[in-house]
Motif scaffolding. Structure first.
Motif, PDB file in Angstrom:
ATOM      1  N   ARG A  26       3.646  13.646   1.788  1.00  0.00           N
ATOM      2  CA  ARG A  26       2.322  13.009   1.830  1.00  0.00           C
ATOM      3  C   ARG A  26       1.287  14.038   2.262  1.00  0.00           C
ATOM      4  O   ARG A  26       1.497  14.771   3.220  1.00  0.00           O
ATOM      5  N   ASP A  40       0.842  -1.195   0.000  1.00  0.00           N
ATOM      6  CA  ASP A  40       0.000   0.000   0.000  1.00  0.00           C
ATOM      7  C   ASP A  40       0.882   1.252   0.000  1.00  0.00           C
ATOM      8  O   ASP A  40       1.559   1.528   0.989  1.00  0.00           O
ATOM      9  N   ARG A  80       0.104   4.296   0.257  1.00  0.00           N
ATOM     10  CA  ARG A  80      -0.413   5.395   1.077  1.00  0.00           C
ATOM     11  C   ARG A  80       0.271   5.472   2.428  1.00  0.00           C
ATOM     12  O   ARG A  80       0.154   6.464   3.136  1.00  0.00           O
ATOM     13  N   ARG A  81       0.990   4.452   2.796  1.00  0.00           N
ATOM     14  CA  ARG A  81       1.673   4.411   4.094  1.00  0.00           C
ATOM     15  C   ARG A  81       3.179   4.567   3.917  1.00  0.00           C
ATOM     16  O   ARG A  81       3.730   4.176   2.902  1.00  0.00           O
ATOM     17  N   SER A  82       3.839   5.103   4.934  1.00  0.00           N
ATOM     18  CA  SER A  82       5.302   5.244   4.865  1.00  0.00           C
ATOM     19  C   SER A  82       5.993   3.918   5.146  1.00  0.00           C
ATOM     20  O   SER A  82       7.137   3.720   4.760  1.00  0.00           O
ATOM     21  N   GLN A  83       5.290   2.987   5.805  1.00  0.00           N
ATOM     22  CA  GLN A  83       5.780   1.620   5.987  1.00  0.00           C
ATOM     23  C   GLN A  83       4.654   0.687   5.604  1.00  0.00           C
ATOM     24  O   GLN A  83       3.488   0.955   5.898  1.00  0.00           O
ATOM     25  N   SER A  84       4.992  -0.395   4.919  1.00  0.00           N
ATOM     26  CA  SER A  84       3.973  -1.320   4.448  1.00  0.00           C
ATOM     27  C   SER A  84       4.471  -2.749   4.586  1.00  0.00           C
ATOM     28  O   SER A  84       5.667  -3.005   4.527  1.00  0.00           O
ATOM     29  N   GLN A 113      -2.641  14.101   3.433  1.00  0.00           N
ATOM     30  CA  GLN A 113      -3.778  13.291   3.825  1.00  0.00           C
ATOM     31  C   GLN A 113      -4.946  14.185   4.184  1.00  0.00           C
ATOM     32  O   GLN A 113      -4.785  15.151   4.922  1.00  0.00           O
TER      33      GLN A 113
END
Length: 76
Positions: free
Chosen positions: A46, A16, A18-22, A48
């Motif tokens: 980012r 994903d 949209r996240r900084s960690q996935s 949001q």
């Protein structure tokens, strides 16, 4: 379904952006996700709002969609 990018470890479309960690839902590898501008290659900020995530390039002064961004994935 949310937009996903390919996992560099197993190749499945499971990360994903949209996240900084996935975490890959297929191989369970963890990655740090960094989005880059497709025009100038600078790291994107980012943005949001109301659950939606897009990106902003401070160098080009443009909004960049998650589909247009280029992603750098590094193991966490």
């Amino acid at each position: 379904m949310a937009y996903q990018i390919a996992c560099p470890a197993c190749g499945s479309e499971a990360l994903d952006p949209r996240r900084s960690q996935s975490e890959c839902s297929a191989c369970h590898q963890h990655f740090v996700v960094t989005a880059h501008c497709p025009e100038c290659d600078e790291v994107l900020e980012r943005v949001q709002a109301c659950g939606a995530v897009d990106f902003f390039c401070n160098h080009c002064n443009n909004l960049v969609s998650k589909r247009a961004a280029r992603y750098d994935l590094r193991p966490a």
